[in-house]
Design a protein around this motif. Structure first.
Motif, PDB file in Angstrom:
ATOM      1  N   MET A   1      10.840  -0.344   2.950  1.00 44.78           N
ATOM      2  CA  MET A   1       9.430  -0.163   2.578  1.00 44.78           C
ATOM      3  C   MET A   1       8.851   1.063   3.259  1.00 44.78           C
ATOM      4  O   MET A   1       9.256   1.445   4.359  1.00 44.78           O
ATOM      5  CB  MET A   1       8.617  -1.402   2.992  1.00 44.78           C
ATOM      6  N   LEU A   2       7.900   1.637   2.591  1.00 44.48           N
ATOM      7  CA  LEU A   2       7.248   2.839   3.111  1.00 44.48           C
ATOM      8  C   LEU A   2       5.974   2.432   3.843  1.00 44.48           C
ATOM      9  O   LEU A   2       5.154   1.685   3.301  1.00 44.48           O
ATOM     10  CB  LEU A   2       6.901   3.765   1.942  1.00 44.48           C
ATOM     11  N   HIS A   3       5.823   2.930   5.066  1.00 44.43           N
ATOM     12  CA  HIS A   3       4.571   2.653   5.765  1.00 44.43           C
ATOM     13  C   HIS A   3       3.536   3.674   5.333  1.00 44.43           C
ATOM     14  O   HIS A   3       3.752   4.872   5.405  1.00 44.43           O
ATOM     15  CB  HIS A   3       4.759   2.690   7.276  1.00 44.43           C
ATOM     16  N   PHE A   4       2.405   3.156   4.859  1.00 46.49           N
ATOM     17  CA  PHE A   4       1.387   4.031   4.279  1.00 46.49           C
ATOM     18  C   PHE A   4       0.047   3.827   4.990  1.00 46.49           C
ATOM     19  O   PHE A   4      -0.384   2.704   5.220  1.00 46.49           O
ATOM     20  CB  PHE A   4       1.259   3.699   2.787  1.00 46.49           C
ATOM     21  N   GLU A   5      -0.585   4.945   5.350  1.00 46.21           N
ATOM     22  CA  GLU A   5      -1.910   4.864   5.967  1.00 46.21           C
ATOM     23  C   GLU A   5      -2.866   5.797   5.253  1.00 46.21           C
ATOM     24  O   GLU A   5      -2.518   6.937   4.963  1.00 46.21           O
ATOM     25  CB  GLU A   5      -1.853   5.253   7.453  1.00 46.21           C
ATOM     26  N   LEU A   6      -4.052   5.286   4.979  1.00 47.31           N
ATOM     27  CA  LEU A   6      -5.104   6.112   4.399  1.00 47.31           C
ATOM     28  C   LEU A   6      -6.264   6.110   5.383  1.00 47.31           C
ATOM     29  O   LEU A   6      -6.805   5.051   5.710  1.00 47.31           O
ATOM     30  CB  LEU A   6      -5.529   5.555   3.034  1.00 47.31           C
ATOM     31  N   VAL A   7      -6.622   7.290   5.852  1.00 45.68           N
ATOM     32  CA  VAL A   7      -7.653   7.392   6.877  1.00 45.68           C
ATOM     33  C   VAL A   7      -8.767   8.307   6.402  1.00 45.68           C
ATOM     34  O   VAL A   7      -8.513   9.374   5.845  1.00 45.68           O
ATOM     35  CB  VAL A   7      -7.068   7.980   8.185  1.00 45.68           C
ATOM     36  N   THR A   8     -10.015   7.899   6.627  1.00 54.31           N
ATOM     37  CA  THR A   8     -11.147   8.791   6.398  1.00 54.31           C
ATOM     38  C   THR A   8     -11.831   8.986   7.754  1.00 54.31           C
ATOM     39  O   THR A   8     -11.562   8.239   8.684  1.00 54.31           O
ATOM     40  CB  THR A   8     -12.163   8.198   5.404  1.00 54.31           C
ATOM     41  N   PRO A   9     -12.716   9.980   7.840  1.00 53.75           N
ATOM     42  CA  PRO A   9     -13.388  10.186   9.125  1.00 53.75           C
ATOM     43  C   PRO A   9     -14.156   8.941   9.567  1.00 53.75           C
ATOM     44  O   PRO A   9     -14.396   8.734  10.739  1.00 53.75           O
ATOM     45  CB  PRO A   9     -14.351  11.336   8.855  1.00 53.75           C
ATOM     46  N   GLU A  10     -14.570   8.136   8.613  1.00 51.04           N
ATOM     47  CA  GLU A  10     -15.382   6.994   8.973  1.00 51.04           C
ATOM     48  C   GLU A  10     -14.572   5.766   9.365  1.00 51.04           C
ATOM     49  O   GLU A  10     -15.008   4.975  10.181  1.00 51.04           O
ATOM     50  CB  GLU A  10     -16.359   6.657   7.843  1.00 51.04           C
ATOM     51  N   ARG A  11     -13.409   5.598   8.763  1.00 48.46           N
ATOM     52  CA  ARG A  11     -12.617   4.431   9.124  1.00 48.46           C
ATOM     53  C   ARG A  11     -11.180   4.543   8.648  1.00 48.46           C
ATOM     54  O   ARG A  11     -10.819   5.460   7.899  1.00 48.46           O
ATOM     55  CB  ARG A  11     -13.249   3.151   8.562  1.00 48.46           C
ATOM     56  N   LEU A  12     -10.384   3.565   9.077  1.00 51.27           N
ATOM     57  CA  LEU A  12      -9.012   3.455   8.608  1.00 51.27           C
ATOM     58  C   LEU A  12      -9.065   2.572   7.364  1.00 51.27           C
ATOM     59  O   LEU A  12      -9.384   1.396   7.438  1.00 51.27           O
ATOM     60  CB  LEU A  12      -8.171   2.801   9.705  1.00 51.27           C
ATOM     61  N   VAL A  13      -8.791   3.162   6.205  1.00 50.70           N
ATOM     62  CA  VAL A  13      -8.979   2.417   4.959  1.00 50.70           C
ATOM     63  C   VAL A  13      -7.796   1.486   4.694  1.00 50.70           C
ATOM     64  O   VAL A  13      -7.968   0.331   4.335  1.00 50.70           O
ATOM     65  CB  VAL A  13      -9.174   3.391   3.771  1.00 50.70           C
ATOM     66  N   ARG A  14      -6.589   2.009   4.844  1.00 54.44           N
ATOM     67  CA  ARG A  14      -5.396   1.212   4.555  1.00 54.44           C
ATOM     68  C   ARG A  14      -4.345   1.454   5.621  1.00 54.44           C
ATOM     69  O   ARG A  14      -4.207   2.557   6.124  1.00 54.44           O
ATOM     70  CB  ARG A  14      -4.779   1.644   3.215  1.00 54.44           C
ATOM     71  N   SER A  15      -3.636   0.427   5.916  1.00 54.00           N
ATOM     72  CA  SER A  15      -2.461   0.570   6.760  1.00 54.00           C
ATOM     73  C   SER A  15      -1.536  -0.559   6.343  1.00 54.00           C
ATOM     74  O   SER A  15      -1.753  -1.703   6.703  1.00 54.00           O
ATOM     75  CB  SER A  15      -2.836   0.463   8.230  1.00 54.00           C
ATOM     76  N   GLU A  16      -0.536  -0.249   5.524  1.00 52.97           N
ATOM     77  CA  GLU A  16       0.307  -1.314   5.000  1.00 52.97           C
ATOM     78  C   GLU A  16       1.673  -0.762   4.584  1.00 52.97           C
ATOM     79  O   GLU A  16       1.864   0.456   4.520  1.00 52.97           O
ATOM     80  CB  GLU A  16      -0.373  -1.974   3.789  1.00 52.97           C
ATOM     81  N   ASP A  17       2.581  -1.667   4.301  1.00 51.60           N
ATOM     82  CA  ASP A  17       3.899  -1.269   3.820  1.00 51.60           C
ATOM     83  C   ASP A  17       3.935  -1.410   2.306  1.00 51.60           C
ATOM     84  O   ASP A  17       3.598  -2.461   1.770  1.00 51.60           O
ATOM     85  CB  ASP A  17       4.984  -2.153   4.446  1.00 51.60           C
ATOM     86  N   VAL A  18       4.312  -0.337   1.632  1.00 52.98           N
ATOM     87  CA  VAL A  18       4.325  -0.360   0.171  1.00 52.98           C
ATOM     88  C   VAL A  18       5.650   0.198  -0.337  1.00 52.98           C
ATOM     89  O   VAL A  18       6.464   0.719   0.427  1.00 52.98           O
ATOM     90  CB  VAL A  18       3.160   0.463  -0.419  1.00 52.98           C
ATOM     91  N   HIS A  19       5.819   0.110  -1.646  1.00 57.19           N
ATOM     92  CA  HIS A  19       7.047   0.607  -2.253  1.00 57.19           C
ATOM     93  C   HIS A  19       6.976   2.121  -2.458  1.00 57.19           C
ATOM     94  O   HIS A  19       7.843   2.871  -2.037  1.00 57.19           O
ATOM     95  CB  HIS A  19       7.276  -0.103  -3.588  1.00 57.19           C
ATOM     96  N   MET A  20       5.909   2.575  -3.099  1.00 55.30           N
ATOM     97  CA  MET A  20       5.780   4.001  -3.391  1.00 55.30           C
ATOM     98  C   MET A  20       4.310   4.381  -3.522  1.00 55.30           C
ATOM     99  O   MET A  20       3.491   3.573  -3.953  1.00 55.30           O
ATOM    100  CB  MET A  20       6.507   4.352  -4.701  1.00 55.30           C
ATOM    101  N   VAL A  21       4.008   5.611  -3.134  1.00 54.34           N
ATOM    102  CA  VAL A  21       2.660   6.132  -3.313  1.00 54.34           C
ATOM    103  C   VAL A  21       2.757   7.474  -4.024  1.00 54.34           C
ATOM    104  O   VAL A  21       3.589   8.306  -3.677  1.00 54.34           O
ATOM    105  CB  VAL A  21       1.945   6.322  -1.949  1.00 54.34           C
ATOM    106  N   VAL A  22       1.906   7.660  -5.045  1.00 50.85           N
ATOM    107  CA  VAL A  22       1.854   8.946  -5.727  1.00 50.85           C
ATOM    108  C   VAL A  22       0.606   9.678  -5.248  1.00 50.85           C
ATOM    109  O   VAL A  22      -0.504   9.168  -5.358  1.00 50.85           O
ATOM    110  CB  VAL A  22       1.841   8.784  -7.262  1.00 50.85           C
TER     111      VAL A  22
END
Lengths: 83, 296
Positions: A1-22
């Motif tokens: 699994m791919l560890h994926f993080e989405l961060v904005t200046p205001e907060r950490l939006v996502r932090s999870e393991d997923v299959h694929m991200v485009v």
């Protein structure tokens, strides 16, 4: 699994393991799977597609401005805005 | 000795002051929690961006053609002080401390023969600095409630700053704000934001690209850097203002707690005075009655 993080200046939006991200890169969309080569790219405003598993329909998150980084720990997307 | 009536009035007025300071303390405590969470939520982004900028900056050779934000203007004459304070007072020494640090650094710079300009964010900092350096103001912003600032605001300020930098208005920009250490201690801090200082990368952050050879850059290092640097300025500003928001509330809470306690002490002292005065009056009255009865 791919560890994926989405961060904005205001907060950490996502932090999870997923299959694929485009990711909508400046020079074209690219998909990131587990074991992707280290990469750094700026992104354009567009939709991020997250595939939890190989078969499901993707979840999309609109992001604006920022960049994506792939390293041995996974994919990190730094966006100025995410919805 | 003050009359009984006057004392009573005084006690009541101190009591209502105490009620207000107590309420303000409660409000500050509630806001502090939110501001602190916000400050912490913003940290991952700022840290990642910093480490990426640092690792990129170390790879790009600084030349004439590299972006001014990293190479500098080649001069070290005009310094811009971006002083971030709040719009409201009643927060102990919060605003004063930041302004004092900025003032001291400005005086040092001026003594070295450099030109110092000010760009204030927040009314309180402006009030102090305007008195001392009335001619050095470039621009001042009143951001309103610090807790409600969005990233878009910070980006607006950063764009303005970068535009001024590109236009050659200044060579180096320093940012002054209050670093939120804990509820009790807030530290006025100076940070160089333009050009990107190598020391702006905090120790302990490992550059995220440990294996530099294999990384693919899209488009290329320089283009990414040119895109990231203005963003980095915005982020640094945003982080400073978030820290400021938390510091302000922390400082306000401490100040109001002290005020409440002082009011309590004052009430105690005044009550004793009031009781003594009352007893003295009763004693006098009794003495009058007794001596009147004895005279018969």
């Amino acid at each position: 699994m791919l560890h994926f993080e989405l961060v904005t200046p205001e907060r950490l939006v996502r932090s999870e393991d997923v299959h694929m991200v485009v990711v909508p890169g400046t020079e074209g969309d690219f998909g990131v799977l587990e074991g992707h080569a280290p990469l750094m790219s700026t992104i354009r405003d567009g939709n991020l597609e997250i595939y939890k598993t190989g078969a499901t329909t993707p979840e999309t998150i609109r992001i604006e401005g920022g960049f994506a980084e792939v390293n041995e720990r996974g994919l990190t997307v730094l966006a100025e805005k995410a919805e | 000795m003050a009359s009984l009536k006057a004392l009573k009035v005084r006690i009541n007025s101190v009591k209502s002051t105490q009620k207000i300071t107590k309420a303000m303390k409660m409000v500050a405590a509630a806001k502090l929690r939110r501001a602190q969470e916000a400050a912490e939520a913003g940290r991952p982004y700022a840290q990642r961006l910093e480490s990426v900028v640092a690792s990129l900056a170390s790879k790009v050779t600084v030349s004439e053609s590299s972006p001014k934000l990293i190479a500098g203007t080649g001069k070290d004459q005009v310094h811009l002080f971006v002083v971030a304070t709040s719009d409201k007072g009643l927060a102990g020494a919060f605003n004063t401390n930041i302004a004092r640090l900025a003032r001291r650094r400005a005086q040092e710079m001026i003594a070295e023969g450099k030109t110092v300009k000010f760009y204030t964010i927040g009314r309180k900092g402006r009030a102090v600095l305007n008195r001392l350096f009335p001619k050095s103001f470039v621009h001042s912003i009143e951001p309103g409630d610090l807790g409600k600032l969005a990233f878009a605001d910070a980006r607006g300020y950063a764009e303005d700053l970068v535009a001024r930098y590109e236009a050659g208005e200044f060579d180096v920009a320093h940012l002054f704000y209050s670093h939120f250490k804990s509820v009790l201690t807030q530290e006025p801090t100076e940070q160089q934001i333009i050009p990107v200082a190598p020391s702006s990368v905090p120790e302990g952050t490992v550059p995220s690209t440990a294996a530099p050879a294999a990384v693919i850059y899209e488009p290329d290092e320089e283009a990414i850097l040119a895109d990231l640097l203005p963003r980095n300025v915005a982020i640094q500003l945003f982080r400073a203002m978030r820290e400021n928001a938390a510091s302000e509330q922390g400082s306000k809470m401490t100040a109001m707690d002290n005020a409440t306690r002082n009011a309590g002490d004052l009430i105690k002292r005044l009550s004793i005075q009031y009781n003594r005065a009352r007893q003295a009056a009763i004693t006098t009255e009794l003495v009058e009655i007794i001596s009147g009865a004895e005279a018969l």
